[in-house]
Design a protein around this motif. Structure first.
Motif, PDB file in Angstrom:
ATOM      1  N   GLY A  34       0.755  -1.121   0.025  1.00 41.22           N
ATOM      2  CA  GLY A  34      -0.176   0.102  -0.104  1.00 41.22           C
ATOM      3  C   GLY A  34       0.934   1.270   0.055  1.00 41.22           C
ATOM      4  N   GLY A  35       2.089   1.199  -0.432  1.00 42.12           N
ATOM      5  CA  GLY A  35       3.080   2.508  -0.678  1.00 42.12           C
ATOM      6  C   GLY A  35       3.832   2.550   0.350  1.00 42.12           C
ATOM      7  N   VAL A  36       3.947   1.563   1.433  1.00 41.18           N
ATOM      8  CA  VAL A  36       4.764   1.732   2.695  1.00 41.18           C
ATOM      9  C   VAL A  36       6.255   1.423   2.418  1.00 41.18           C
ATOM     10  CG1 VAL A  36       5.303   0.493   4.959  1.00 41.18           C
ATOM     11  CG2 VAL A  36       3.051   0.905   4.404  1.00 41.18           C
ATOM     12  N   SER A  37       6.518   0.905   1.253  1.00 39.06           N
ATOM     13  CA  SER A  37       7.907   0.763   0.854  1.00 39.06           C
ATOM     14  C   SER A  37       8.384   2.078   0.177  1.00 39.06           C
ATOM     15  CB  SER A  37       8.253  -0.642   0.012  1.00 39.06           C
ATOM     16  OG  SER A  37       7.572  -0.249  -1.290  1.00 39.06           O
ATOM     17  N   LEU A  38       7.661   2.974  -0.160  1.00 38.11           N
ATOM     18  CA  LEU A  38       7.877   4.129  -0.893  1.00 38.11           C
ATOM     19  C   LEU A  38       7.784   5.409   0.286  1.00 38.11           C
ATOM     20  CD1 LEU A  38       5.890   3.336  -4.070  1.00 38.11           C
ATOM     21  CD2 LEU A  38       8.318   3.783  -4.125  1.00 38.11           C
TER      22      LEU A  38
END
Ligand SMILES: NC(=O)c1ccc[n+]([C@@H]2O[C@H](COP(=O)([O-])OP(=O)(O)OC[C@H]3O[C@@H](n4cnc5c(N)ncnc54)[C@H](OP(=O)(O)O)[C@@H]3O)[C@@H](O)[C@H]2O)c1
Length: 372
Positions: free
Chosen positions: A109-113
């Motif tokens: 859900g975009g956590v790695s960005l």
């Protein structure tokens, strides 16, 4: 002050069909060739189309050259390719990037960005939850049997969109009973404990649990048609917001008593994709795309929806959409596999003449009239 945005997409389950949206002769190449090429070659992201809204150029669609099965089967490589697509978005001068379909799932859900400071990231799932919630309430009002006492099943309930939709439906008891389905029990139990104080809630790790639901909302991240004819109650209504779709069009032939409505589709009448398409006609977008457009058009800076969006963030997207109502940003009129449908209980009895084996005697289900 508005800014420009990028939206990341990927080929879904039928690779050739989706790649032909960039250049039609690509449809002639067998899927097995694409499968090998996309899996093995370090292909760079591709700018697939320009985006115009209200006659202005506002962004780009960026294709991650990795299919749905590749992303789910090799999430590490998938994540690396999504990160390269975000680099591309920045190189194109975009201020915000939205993560379409499974590009959100492989980045958690975009956590790695989240550590990126050069571009705002959103998974688009706050506005998606708002639109799915609106669509579900409309179906509960106009198409679902037991409208006063509806049983709603949410498949993929613990996901980024699913958890937000579950909380929205529980908040004012829009559902009388909830069944939450996913594979991992820990997150299921935690969510059920939270919403169970508002609405009676049960959980399951198998699709069989939706067999008594009036409305089934599909929010899973899977490349397969998880929901089949055998899972559904007579006259059940399905709201399928998944990409790739987790229902097959053959469901309509196998179960003419069942209504399947396309979820997460938004009207933006002046929207045009220039040079490609992502499977919807001009003037319509996926809700996660629409959220990214809302952020760009309202000049938002920084990250927005990362991980599971809160109910408050969902409400913020409703506010942004209201401010830009002259451009649309409303749930589209209902369609089933892209074809318009009229909702209503009045003609349901006609359809039920074709069904057998009802377990609920008076079930009148949802009405389905193909409007074109
Ligand atoms: N129409 C739109 O605009 C729009 C916008 C955003 C997202 N979407 C679509 O909505 C879906 C969900 O997106 P998301 O970002 O919320 O995904 P996500 O955060 O990865 O959540 C996926 C959910 O599905 C469950 N799940 C995965 N495989 C399953 C299976 N085989 N059986 C049962 N449950 C399964 C997961 O839980 P477990 O891992 O525990 O099973 C989780 O609850 C995706 O298909 C996405 O493309 C559509």
């Amino acid at each position: 002050m508005s800014s420009t945005f990028a939206f990341t997409v990927h080929p879904r389950a039928r690779l050739g069909e989706d790649l032909a949206r960039i250049w039609s002769p690509l449809a002639r190449v067998p899927d097995s060739v694409y499968d090998t090429a996309l899996r093995r070659l370090p292909l760079p992201p591709v700018t697939m189309a320009g985006i115009d809204i209200g006659g202005e150029h506002v962004g780009h669609v960026v294709l991650v050259p990795y299919g749905a099965r590749h992303l789910l089967g090799s999430p590490g490589e998938g994540r690396a390719r999504v990160h390269r697509a975000v680099d591309k978005a920045r190189a194109l001068g975009c201020d915000v990037v939205g993560l379409g379909a499974l590009t959100a799932t492989v980045t958690a859900g975009g956590v790695s960005l989240r550590s990126r400071t050069d571009i705002g990231v959103t998974n688009g799932n706050a506005f998606t939850a708002a639109i799915v919630d609106d669509q579900a309430r409309r179906l509960l009002r106009s198409a679902v049997d037991h409208a006063a006492d509806p049983h709603v099943a949410i498949v993929g309930a613990t996901g980024s969109v699913g958890a937000a939709v579950t909380r929205l439906l529980a908040r004012d008891r829009a559902a009388a009973r909830l069944t939450l389905v996913a594979r991992a029990t820990g997150r299921l139990d935690a969510l059920a404990a939270e919403v169970g104080s508002q609405v009676p809630t049960t959980t399951s790790t198998t699709m069989d649990a939706v067999a008594t639901a009036d409305l089934v909302i599909l929010l899973t991240a899977s490349a397969d048609a998880l929901l089949g004819a055998q899972h559904l109650a007579p006259g059940a209504v399905v709201l399928d917001a998944t990409q790739p779709r987790n229902t097959s069009p053959s469901l309509l032939d196998e179960r003419p008593d069942v209504l399947v409505v396309d979820g997460g589709v938004v009207d933006i009448p002046s929207l045009r994709l220039v040079g490609g398409n992502i499977g919807l006609p001009d003037g319509r977008s996926y809700a996660c795309f629409a959220e990214t457009a809302l952020l760009a058009l309202t000049g938002h800076r920084g990250h927005f929806s990362i991980g599971v969006p809160t109910v408050e963030l969902v409400d913020r997207t409703r506010g942004m959409a209201a401010d830009l109502a002259h451009l649309g940003f409303r749930a589209a009129e209902p369609t089933t596999f892209g074809r318009p449908v009229t909702l209503g209980r009045a003609v349901a009895a006609n359809r039920l003449g074709t069904t057998v084996g009802t377990t609920r005697g008076t079930n009148v289900g949802a009405a389905l009239e193909l409007a074109s």
